[in-house]
Write a protein that holds these residues in place. Sequence first.
Motif, PDB file in Angstrom:
ATOM      1  N   THR A  41     -53.320   0.424  -9.507  1.00 39.72           N
ATOM      2  CA  THR A  41     -52.663  -0.389  -8.479  1.00 39.72           C
ATOM      3  C   THR A  41     -52.840  -1.880  -8.773  1.00 39.72           C
ATOM      4  O   THR A  41     -51.896  -2.679  -8.629  1.00 39.72           O
ATOM      5  CB  THR A  41     -53.254  -0.059  -7.104  1.00 39.72           C
ATOM      6  OG1 THR A  41     -53.116   1.345  -6.862  1.00 39.72           O
ATOM      7  CG2 THR A  41     -52.539  -0.838  -6.010  1.00 39.72           C
ATOM      8  N   ALA A  42     -54.050  -2.259  -9.192  1.00 39.91           N
ATOM      9  CA  ALA A  42     -54.296  -3.674  -9.510  1.00 39.91           C
ATOM     10  C   ALA A  42     -53.425  -4.129 -10.672  1.00 39.91           C
ATOM     11  O   ALA A  42     -52.853  -5.232 -10.655  1.00 39.91           O
ATOM     12  CB  ALA A  42     -55.779  -3.875  -9.842  1.00 39.91           C
ATOM     13  N   ALA A  43     -53.292  -3.294 -11.690  1.00 43.16           N
ATOM     14  CA  ALA A  43     -52.460  -3.646 -12.841  1.00 43.16           C
ATOM     15  C   ALA A  43     -51.005  -3.814 -12.425  1.00 43.16           C
ATOM     16  O   ALA A  43     -50.331  -4.771 -12.834  1.00 43.16           O
ATOM     17  CB  ALA A  43     -52.584  -2.581 -13.929  1.00 43.16           C
ATOM     18  N   ARG A  44     -50.515  -2.862 -11.597  1.00 37.13           N
ATOM     19  CA  ARG A  44     -49.124  -2.944 -11.169  1.00 37.13           C
ATOM     20  C   ARG A  44     -48.880  -4.187 -10.325  1.00 37.13           C
ATOM     21  O   ARG A  44     -47.874  -4.881 -10.486  1.00 37.13           O
ATOM     22  CB  ARG A  44     -48.766  -1.681 -10.388  1.00 37.13           C
ATOM     23  CG  ARG A  44     -47.302  -1.623  -9.982  1.00 37.13           C
ATOM     24  CD  ARG A  44     -46.929  -0.270  -9.407  1.00 37.13           C
ATOM     25  NE  ARG A  44     -47.753   0.075  -8.258  1.00 37.13           N
ATOM     26  CZ  ARG A  44     -48.652   1.065  -8.254  1.00 37.13           C
ATOM     27  NH1 ARG A  44     -48.834   1.796  -9.349  1.00 37.13           N
ATOM     28  NH2 ARG A  44     -49.374   1.325  -7.170  1.00 37.13           N
ATOM     29  N   ASP A  45     -49.803  -4.498  -9.437  1.00 40.46           N
ATOM     30  CA  ASP A  45     -49.628  -5.665  -8.563  1.00 40.46           C
ATOM     31  C   ASP A  45     -49.686  -6.978  -9.355  1.00 40.46           C
ATOM     32  O   ASP A  45     -48.834  -7.860  -9.181  1.00 40.46           O
ATOM     33  CB  ASP A  45     -50.703  -5.668  -7.474  1.00 40.46           C
ATOM     34  CG  ASP A  45     -50.533  -4.510  -6.503  1.00 40.46           C
ATOM     35  OD1 ASP A  45     -49.425  -3.916  -6.496  1.00 40.46           O
ATOM     36  OD2 ASP A  45     -51.496  -4.203  -5.775  1.00 40.46           O
ATOM     37  N   VAL A  46     -50.699  -7.098 -10.230  1.00 40.08           N
ATOM     38  CA  VAL A  46     -50.890  -8.355 -10.962  1.00 40.08           C
ATOM     39  C   VAL A  46     -49.739  -8.604 -11.931  1.00 40.08           C
ATOM     40  O   VAL A  46     -49.164  -9.695 -11.988  1.00 40.08           O
ATOM     41  CB  VAL A  46     -52.242  -8.354 -11.701  1.00 40.08           C
ATOM     42  CG1 VAL A  46     -52.348  -9.571 -12.619  1.00 40.08           C
ATOM     43  CG2 VAL A  46     -53.388  -8.352 -10.704  1.00 40.08           C
ATOM     44  N   VAL A  47     -49.387  -7.585 -12.723  1.00 38.30           N
ATOM     45  CA  VAL A  47     -48.294  -7.750 -13.685  1.00 38.30           C
ATOM     46  C   VAL A  47     -46.972  -7.986 -12.956  1.00 38.30           C
ATOM     47  O   VAL A  47     -46.140  -8.797 -13.395  1.00 38.30           O
ATOM     48  CB  VAL A  47     -48.206  -6.525 -14.619  1.00 38.30           C
ATOM     49  CG1 VAL A  47     -46.973  -6.620 -15.506  1.00 38.30           C
ATOM     50  CG2 VAL A  47     -49.454  -6.419 -15.464  1.00 38.30           C
ATOM     51  N   GLY A  48     -46.759  -7.293 -11.840  1.00 41.56           N
ATOM     52  CA  GLY A  48     -45.532  -7.495 -11.078  1.00 41.56           C
ATOM     53  C   GLY A  48     -45.413  -8.906 -10.514  1.00 41.56           C
ATOM     54  O   GLY A  48     -44.313  -9.470 -10.445  1.00 41.56           O
ATOM     55  N   GLN A  49     -46.542  -9.490 -10.104  1.00 38.61           N
ATOM     56  CA  GLN A  49     -46.524 -10.839  -9.528  1.00 38.61           C
ATOM     57  C   GLN A  49     -46.453 -11.936 -10.595  1.00 38.61           C
ATOM     58  O   GLN A  49     -45.794 -12.959 -10.397  1.00 38.61           O
ATOM     59  CB  GLN A  49     -47.772 -11.045  -8.660  1.00 38.61           C
ATOM     60  CG  GLN A  49     -47.809 -10.185  -7.412  1.00 38.61           C
ATOM     61  CD  GLN A  49     -49.132 -10.291  -6.684  1.00 38.61           C
ATOM     62  OE1 GLN A  49     -50.029 -11.000  -7.124  1.00 38.61           O
ATOM     63  NE2 GLN A  49     -49.273  -9.566  -5.582  1.00 38.61           N
ATOM     64  N   THR A  50     -47.128 -11.719 -11.717  1.00 43.27           N
ATOM     65  CA  THR A  50     -47.266 -12.814 -12.701  1.00 43.27           C
ATOM     66  C   THR A  50     -46.430 -12.632 -13.960  1.00 43.27           C
ATOM     67  O   THR A  50     -46.330 -13.568 -14.761  1.00 43.27           O
ATOM     68  CB  THR A  50     -48.740 -12.949 -13.120  1.00 43.27           C
ATOM     69  OG1 THR A  50     -49.162 -11.735 -13.771  1.00 43.27           O
ATOM     70  CG2 THR A  50     -49.623 -13.219 -11.915  1.00 43.27           C
ATOM     71  N   GLY A  51     -45.840 -11.460 -14.174  1.00 45.82           N
ATOM     72  CA  GLY A  51     -45.140 -11.196 -15.426  1.00 45.82           C
ATOM     73  C   GLY A  51     -44.019 -12.177 -15.707  1.00 45.82           C
ATOM     74  O   GLY A  51     -43.963 -12.808 -16.776  1.00 45.82           O
ATOM     75  N   VAL A  52     -43.117 -12.352 -14.740  1.00 48.18           N
ATOM     76  CA  VAL A  52     -41.983 -13.252 -14.945  1.00 48.18           C
ATOM     77  C   VAL A  52     -42.425 -14.716 -15.019  1.00 48.18           C
ATOM     78  O   VAL A  52     -41.979 -15.461 -15.909  1.00 48.18           O
ATOM     79  CB  VAL A  52     -40.926 -13.038 -13.842  1.00 48.18           C
ATOM     80  CG1 VAL A  52     -39.797 -14.059 -13.986  1.00 48.18           C
ATOM     81  CG2 VAL A  52     -40.361 -11.623 -13.924  1.00 48.18           C
ATOM     82  N   PRO A  53     -43.293 -15.203 -14.109  1.00 45.05           N
ATOM     83  CA  PRO A  53     -43.763 -16.598 -14.253  1.00 45.05           C
ATOM     84  C   PRO A  53     -44.463 -16.857 -15.584  1.00 45.05           C
ATOM     85  O   PRO A  53     -44.275 -17.924 -16.185  1.00 45.05           O
ATOM     86  CB  PRO A  53     -44.735 -16.761 -13.077  1.00 45.05           C
ATOM     87  CG  PRO A  53     -44.270 -15.765 -12.066  1.00 45.05           C
ATOM     88  CD  PRO A  53     -43.777 -14.602 -12.846  1.00 45.05           C
ATOM     89  N   LEU A  54     -45.262 -15.888 -16.061  1.00 46.32           N
ATOM     90  CA  LEU A  54     -45.919 -16.080 -17.354  1.00 46.32           C
ATOM     91  C   LEU A  54     -44.902 -16.128 -18.492  1.00 46.32           C
ATOM     92  O   LEU A  54     -45.059 -16.906 -19.448  1.00 46.32           O
ATOM     93  CB  LEU A  54     -46.914 -14.943 -17.607  1.00 46.32           C
ATOM     94  CG  LEU A  54     -48.203 -14.965 -16.786  1.00 46.32           C
ATOM     95  CD1 LEU A  54     -49.054 -13.747 -17.101  1.00 46.32           C
ATOM     96  CD2 LEU A  54     -48.989 -16.239 -17.036  1.00 46.32           C
TER      97      LEU A  54
END
Length: 533
Positions: A425-438
Amino acid sequence: MNIAELSIRKSTITWVLTILLVVVGYQSFFGLAWLEDPEFTIKDAIIMTPYPGASAREVEEEVTDVLEKTVQQLGQLKYIESRSSRGMSQIKVKMQDKYDKYALPQVWDELRRKVTDAQTSLPPGAGPSVVNDDFGDVYGIYIAITGEGYASKEIYEFTKLLQRELLHATDVKRIDLYGVQPEEIYVEMRRDKMSELGISQQDIYDALAAKNLPASAGSITLGREYIPVNPTGEFESEKEFGELLISPRVEGRDRLVYLRDVAEIKRGYLDSPDTIIRFDGKPAVGLGISTVLGGNVVSMGESLDEKLSELLPQAPLGMDVNIIAYQPAAVTTSINGFLVSLAQAVGIVIVVLLIFMGLRSGMIIGTILLVTIAGTFIFMDLMSVTLERISLGALVIALGMLVDNAIVVTDGMRVKMDQGVKAVTAARDVVGQTGVPLLGATVIAVLAFAAIGTSEDSTGEYCRTLFSVILISLMLSWVTAVTCTPLFCATFLKQGSAAAGGADPYGGAIYRYYRGLLTFAMRRRWLTIVVVV
C-alpha cells in the motif's frame, strides 16, 4: 488472480529485471569502445589545381574564379577561402556545422562531382583538380622501424611487411608510411661525349620515355584458348639502362650510340626527400596507425601487440620496432583515472546517504544508484556512445541527481511504513503521488543540458556524449525509482506498528522552520517570483 498474487508476480519480474540490468550492464561496460577523447569531424576540404607556367593573376582569373563559382552552388557550403600563386590554385572549402561524420562523405562526393564537371571549363594545361578531405584521421599509434647497418630500401621492405600484416588487426582503419626515401636512377649526361657523337638531351629523353612501357602484342589462337604474347626487353636494373640505344637526330649521323657511352648511370635515393625520420639518431621509417570510426583503441592496441609478437621473430637481425606514441596506454590510464574518480564519487554519495538517511535507507538508495549506472552502460552500448573523458565526466556530474528520485520514494515509503502502513500500500501510494512530478523534474534536469546535445557546431559534436549520458542515466534513474526502489523498500524496510501512526514524522525543528519558510513564500508568491528572477 487476487491482489497478493499480482503483487508477487510484479515483484518477481522486477527482481529479474534488476538482476539483468546489473549483469548485462557489467558485460556492456567491457564491450564499450574506449577512446581518450570524443571523435569529431573536420568539415574542411582543399581543392588543389596546378596550372604550370601561369602567373598568379592568370591562375586567379582562369582557374580559381571558375572553381569558386562552381563550388558556391553547393547548398551545404559555409564559406570559401582561396589562394592563387604562380602555377597553383588552392581553395579551402568549409561545410556547415550541421553536417556530421555520417553526412559528410556524401557531401564530399557531391563536391568532387562539381569539381570534375568544372574541369572542361579550365584552360588548356590547367588541372586536373585534386580534392583532399582526408583530415580526420588521428594516429593513435606511431612506430619507428630502424635497422643498424641496413639500407633504407631494406628497412622499407620490412616496414611494408609490417604494414600488410598489421592491417588485419582489430579496429585498424589505415596504416600510413612516413620517412620512406624513394629510390631513383640518375642519368648524368657527359656533355663532351654527347657533342662528339652528335647526341642531344632530347634524344636521350625520347629514348628513355619510350622504354619500359606496357604494349599489347596481340595473342595466339591455340584451339579454344587465346594465349597473350608478352614482348620482352624490359630493363630490370640500372645497369641494363646502359644498353639503351640512342639514335641521333643530326643529319648525316645515323650510327646508334649506347646510353652508357654518353652518360653515367647509377642508382640512388631522392636528393630532397619530403620527410626524414630519425629515432635515436638512426634513420627510420615510420608507421602511423589510426582507429576505425567508433572503434576501441585499447582493443586495437592489444590486437597489434599480438600481431607484433608473431612478426618480430621473423624480423632480420638488427631490425628494431620502436614505439614513438602509444595511445592505448594513455587511454587506459586516462579511463582508469576517471573510473577511480567515479568510484570515489559513488562512495561519497553512499556515505552521505548512510549518515543522513540511516543504514537501511542509505544502502537501498546506494544499491539503486549502482543499478542505474549499470543500466546506463547498456544503453550507452546500444546507442554507440564511447567511453571517454566526456562521457565518464557526465556520469560524475549526474551522480548527485541520480539519487534524487530514489530518495523521494524511499523516504516516502519509510515514513508510511513507520506509521504501520503495509509495504504494498505504501509503495502504491508513494509512487502514485510522486511518479509524475518526479518525471517532470527529471525531464527538466535533462533539458538543462539539451543545449549541448542539440548544438550543431563543433562544441556540440565534441560534447554530445555529455548530453547523451545524462539523458540516459537520469531517465533510467526515474525508471528504477518507481520500480526497483519500492521493491527494495518493501523487502528491507521494517513496518512499524499501527499505534505509532499518530506520530508526526515531520514534527522536528528543521521541518517546522522549513514549513514556515515554504508557507511564507507561497503566501507572497509574487515577491518570491521576483526574487527568483
